[in-house]
Motif scaffolding. Structure first.
Motif, PDB file in Angstrom:
ATOM      1  N   VAL A   3      28.621  40.897  36.308  1.00  0.00           N
ATOM      2  CA  VAL A   3      30.083  40.968  36.225  1.00  0.00           C
ATOM      3  C   VAL A   3      30.701  39.800  36.986  1.00  0.00           C
ATOM      4  O   VAL A   3      30.322  39.526  38.134  1.00  0.00           O
ATOM      5  CB  VAL A   3      30.610  42.301  36.800  1.00  0.00           C
ATOM      6  N   LEU A   4      31.653  39.127  36.353  1.00  0.00           N
ATOM      7  CA  LEU A   4      32.416  38.069  37.011  1.00  0.00           C
ATOM      8  C   LEU A   4      33.709  38.673  37.545  1.00  0.00           C
ATOM      9  O   LEU A   4      34.440  39.342  36.814  1.00  0.00           O
ATOM     10  CB  LEU A   4      32.740  36.953  36.017  1.00  0.00           C
ATOM     11  N   GLU A   5      33.989  38.441  38.830  1.00  0.00           N
ATOM     12  CA  GLU A   5      35.270  38.844  39.410  1.00  0.00           C
ATOM     13  C   GLU A   5      35.981  37.601  39.917  1.00  0.00           C
ATOM     14  O   GLU A   5      35.369  36.768  40.597  1.00  0.00           O
ATOM     15  CB  GLU A   5      35.095  39.835  40.557  1.00  0.00           C
ATOM     16  N   ILE A   6      37.258  37.473  39.604  1.00  0.00           N
ATOM     17  CA  ILE A   6      38.041  36.310  40.019  1.00  0.00           C
ATOM     18  C   ILE A   6      39.068  36.759  41.045  1.00  0.00           C
ATOM     19  O   ILE A   6      39.827  37.697  40.804  1.00  0.00           O
ATOM     20  CB  ILE A   6      38.736  35.660  38.806  1.00  0.00           C
ATOM     21  N   GLY A   7      39.080  36.102  42.211  1.00  0.00           N
ATOM     22  CA  GLY A   7      39.996  36.487  43.273  1.00  0.00           C
ATOM     23  C   GLY A   7      39.649  37.837  43.871  1.00  0.00           C
ATOM     24  O   GLY A   7      40.461  38.767  43.808  1.00  0.00           O
ATOM     25  N   PRO A   8      38.453  37.995  44.458  1.00  0.00           N
ATOM     26  CA  PRO A   8      38.033  39.296  44.981  1.00  0.00           C
ATOM     27  C   PRO A   8      38.809  39.767  46.206  1.00  0.00           C
ATOM     28  O   PRO A   8      38.760  40.945  46.558  1.00  0.00           O
ATOM     29  CB  PRO A   8      36.558  39.070  45.335  1.00  0.00           C
ATOM     30  N   GLY A   9      39.527  38.841  46.860  1.00  0.00           N
ATOM     31  CA  GLY A   9      40.304  39.232  48.046  1.00  0.00           C
ATOM     32  C   GLY A   9      39.411  39.764  49.139  1.00  0.00           C
ATOM     33  O   GLY A   9      38.402  39.154  49.487  1.00  0.00           O
ATOM     34  N   THR A  10      39.754  40.944  49.668  1.00  0.00           N
ATOM     35  CA  THR A  10      38.961  41.528  50.765  1.00  0.00           C
ATOM     36  C   THR A  10      37.808  42.389  50.246  1.00  0.00           C
ATOM     37  O   THR A  10      37.109  43.012  51.035  1.00  0.00           O
ATOM     38  CB  THR A  10      39.868  42.368  51.678  1.00  0.00           C
ATOM     39  N   GLY A  11      37.629  42.465  48.923  1.00  0.00           N
ATOM     40  CA  GLY A  11      36.440  43.103  48.367  1.00  0.00           C
ATOM     41  C   GLY A  11      36.582  44.540  47.922  1.00  0.00           C
ATOM     42  O   GLY A  11      35.576  45.200  47.644  1.00  0.00           O
ATOM     43  N   ASN A  12      37.804  45.063  47.826  1.00  0.00           N
ATOM     44  CA  ASN A  12      37.977  46.457  47.400  1.00  0.00           C
ATOM     45  C   ASN A  12      37.402  46.697  46.003  1.00  0.00           C
ATOM     46  O   ASN A  12      36.686  47.672  45.775  1.00  0.00           O
ATOM     47  CB  ASN A  12      39.458  46.841  47.414  1.00  0.00           C
ATOM     48  N   MET A  13      37.719  45.807  45.076  1.00  0.00           N
ATOM     49  CA  MET A  13      37.168  45.910  43.722  1.00  0.00           C
ATOM     50  C   MET A  13      35.690  45.524  43.702  1.00  0.00           C
ATOM     51  O   MET A  13      34.877  46.148  43.013  1.00  0.00           O
ATOM     52  CB  MET A  13      37.943  44.989  42.777  1.00  0.00           C
ATOM     53  N   THR A  14      35.327  44.522  44.478  1.00  0.00           N
ATOM     54  CA  THR A  14      33.971  43.987  44.467  1.00  0.00           C
ATOM     55  C   THR A  14      32.939  45.059  44.791  1.00  0.00           C
ATOM     56  O   THR A  14      31.899  45.164  44.131  1.00  0.00           O
ATOM     57  CB  THR A  14      33.842  42.833  45.492  1.00  0.00           C
ATOM     58  N   VAL A  15      33.219  45.855  45.807  1.00  0.00           N
ATOM     59  CA  VAL A  15      32.292  46.904  46.229  1.00  0.00           C
ATOM     60  C   VAL A  15      32.068  47.910  45.096  1.00  0.00           C
ATOM     61  O   VAL A  15      30.932  48.343  44.839  1.00  0.00           O
ATOM     62  CB  VAL A  15      32.819  47.606  47.501  1.00  0.00           C
ATOM     63  N   ALA A  16      33.150  48.257  44.390  1.00  0.00           N
ATOM     64  CA  ALA A  16      33.029  49.195  43.272  1.00  0.00           C
ATOM     65  C   ALA A  16      32.220  48.589  42.125  1.00  0.00           C
ATOM     66  O   ALA A  16      31.422  49.281  41.478  1.00  0.00           O
ATOM     67  CB  ALA A  16      34.422  49.594  42.785  1.00  0.00           C
ATOM     68  N   LEU A  17      32.407  47.292  41.877  1.00  0.00           N
ATOM     69  CA  LEU A  17      31.651  46.612  40.819  1.00  0.00           C
ATOM     70  C   LEU A  17      30.170  46.511  41.188  1.00  0.00           C
ATOM     71  O   LEU A  17      29.294  46.710  40.342  1.00  0.00           O
ATOM     72  CB  LEU A  17      32.229  45.209  40.583  1.00  0.00           C
ATOM     73  N   LEU A  18      29.881  46.209  42.443  1.00  0.00           N
ATOM     74  CA  LEU A  18      28.502  46.087  42.906  1.00  0.00           C
ATOM     75  C   LEU A  18      27.738  47.394  42.760  1.00  0.00           C
ATOM     76  O   LEU A  18      26.539  47.406  42.459  1.00  0.00           O
ATOM     77  CB  LEU A  18      28.473  45.641  44.375  1.00  0.00           C
ATOM     78  N   ALA A  19      28.451  48.497  42.943  1.00  0.00           N
ATOM     79  CA  ALA A  19      27.807  49.813  42.826  1.00  0.00           C
ATOM     80  C   ALA A  19      27.414  50.128  41.389  1.00  0.00           C
ATOM     81  O   ALA A  19      26.465  50.881  41.145  1.00  0.00           O
ATOM     82  CB  ALA A  19      28.750  50.890  43.359  1.00  0.00           C
ATOM     83  N   ALA A  20      28.107  49.519  40.412  1.00  0.00           N
ATOM     84  CA  ALA A  20      27.871  49.844  39.001  1.00  0.00           C
ATOM     85  C   ALA A  20      27.011  48.821  38.269  1.00  0.00           C
ATOM     86  O   ALA A  20      26.343  49.161  37.287  1.00  0.00           O
ATOM     87  CB  ALA A  20      29.216  49.989  38.284  1.00  0.00           C
ATOM     88  N   ALA A  21      27.049  47.550  38.717  1.00  0.00           N
ATOM     89  CA  ALA A  21      26.422  46.456  37.966  1.00  0.00           C
ATOM     90  C   ALA A  21      25.094  46.015  38.585  1.00  0.00           C
ATOM     91  O   ALA A  21      24.758  46.380  39.716  1.00  0.00           O
ATOM     92  CB  ALA A  21      27.377  45.271  37.907  1.00  0.00           C
TER      93      ALA A  21
END
Length: 306
Positions: free
Chosen positions: A53-71
């Motif tokens: 999954v590509l994430e653009i502008g992850p900021g402090t990682g709120n979305m990133t952590v959720a994506l990492l758990a699924a991908a």
């Protein structure tokens, strides 16, 4: 002795101060704080355990952590080195760390690697160029779930005849199936932006339409310069005629054809439009098929827009 006047601080400022981060308006930094919105975006992406999954502008990682758990893994592209450090700190020492790759820099200037999906809260000021960078990326990705300013999202999905219908609409719909899947209020962000947002699903058309995109973009640029005027009127503009004659000369040269004597580009364009009964068309009422038919008619006669 007069009391010292207290400086008022909002809860937003207090929260930012606690994290030690002052968000940069130049980068369009508005951190998505509502976990339910994040959960919804991740669910709508339908991530598989084998996906990158590509994430653009992850900021402090709120979305990133959720994506990492699924991908299988996440590639996060971030321009702000302070937030890169914050993101690294967040996953350090956890099982998620090895699944995260961070690209530091401007996503518009970065060569993107392979990815299956893109899920992101997009900085508003790069919305348009980023959409086309993604849609022209090869190899194809499966879909993108992207947060945009609400008005921008409405323009992406607008249909011919709608008030919001524009060049962005038809160019996007040429390359992708697009629809709004979620509306998000401004209070779901820290700091809150001045406008509401919408989440859009983009699914690239694969295989792509059988045309040269730069040609298409050149045609729609001319037509939407004055979207309420007829095509005949749009093509009578002097700068348009000069450019198209120059392109036609180049076409003749590259194809070993003699440039016709007493050539009149204006007459040639009028004849092409007349032959396909398109001289009275207006961009605001034309869909992808209409533009495709016109582009092919021009190209058949050696008139090119790129």
């Amino acid at each position: 002795m007069p009391k010292e006047k207290k400086t008022k601080t909002s809860r937003v400022h207090t929260a930012i101060a606690k994290q030690g981060i002052l968000f940069n308006k130049d980068f369009g930094q508005h951190i998505l704080k509502n976990p339910m919105v994040i959960k919804s975006m991740v669910e709508k992406a339908a991530i598989r355990p084998t996906d990158t999954v590509l994430e653009i502008g992850p900021g402090t990682g709120n979305m990133t952590v959720a994506l990492l758990a699924a991908a299988k893994n996440v590639i996060a592209c971030e321009i702000d080195t302070r937030l890169v450090a914050e993101l690294q700190k967040r996953v350090q020492g956890t099982h998620l760390n090895q699944k995260l790759q961070i690209l530091v820099g401007d996503v518009l200037k970065t060569e993107l690697p392979f990815f299956n999906l893109c899920v992101a809260n997009i900085p508003y000021q790069i919305s348009s160029p980023l959409v086309f960078k993604l849609l022209l990326h090869r190899p194809f990705f499966r879909c993108a779930i992207l947060m945009f300013q609400k008005e921008f999202a409405q323009r992406l999905v607008a249909e011919k005849g709608d008030k919001m219908y524009c060049r962005l609409s038809v160019n996007t719909q040429l390359l992708a199936r697009v629809n709004i899947v979620l509306n998000v209020g401004r209070n779901n962000f820290r700091p809150p932006p001045k406008v509401d947002s919408s989440v859009v699903r983009l699914e690239p058309r694969n295989p792509p339409p059988p045309i040269h995109y730069q040609e298409w973009d050149g045609l729609t640029r001319i037509a939407f310069t004055r979207k309420n005027k007829t095509l005949a009127s749009c093509f009578r503009q002097s700068p348009v005629l000069v450019t198209l004659e120059k392109n036609y000369r180049l076409y003749c040269s590259l194809n070993n054809q003699e440039f016709p004597e007493n050539f009149d580009i204006k007459t040639k364009i009028e004849n092409i439009l007349s032959e396909i009964d398109a001289e009275k068309y207006r961009a605001r009422t034309m869909d992808v098929d209409d533009f495709m038919r016109i582009l092919l008619a021009f190209n058949k006669e050696g008139i090119h827009f790129a």
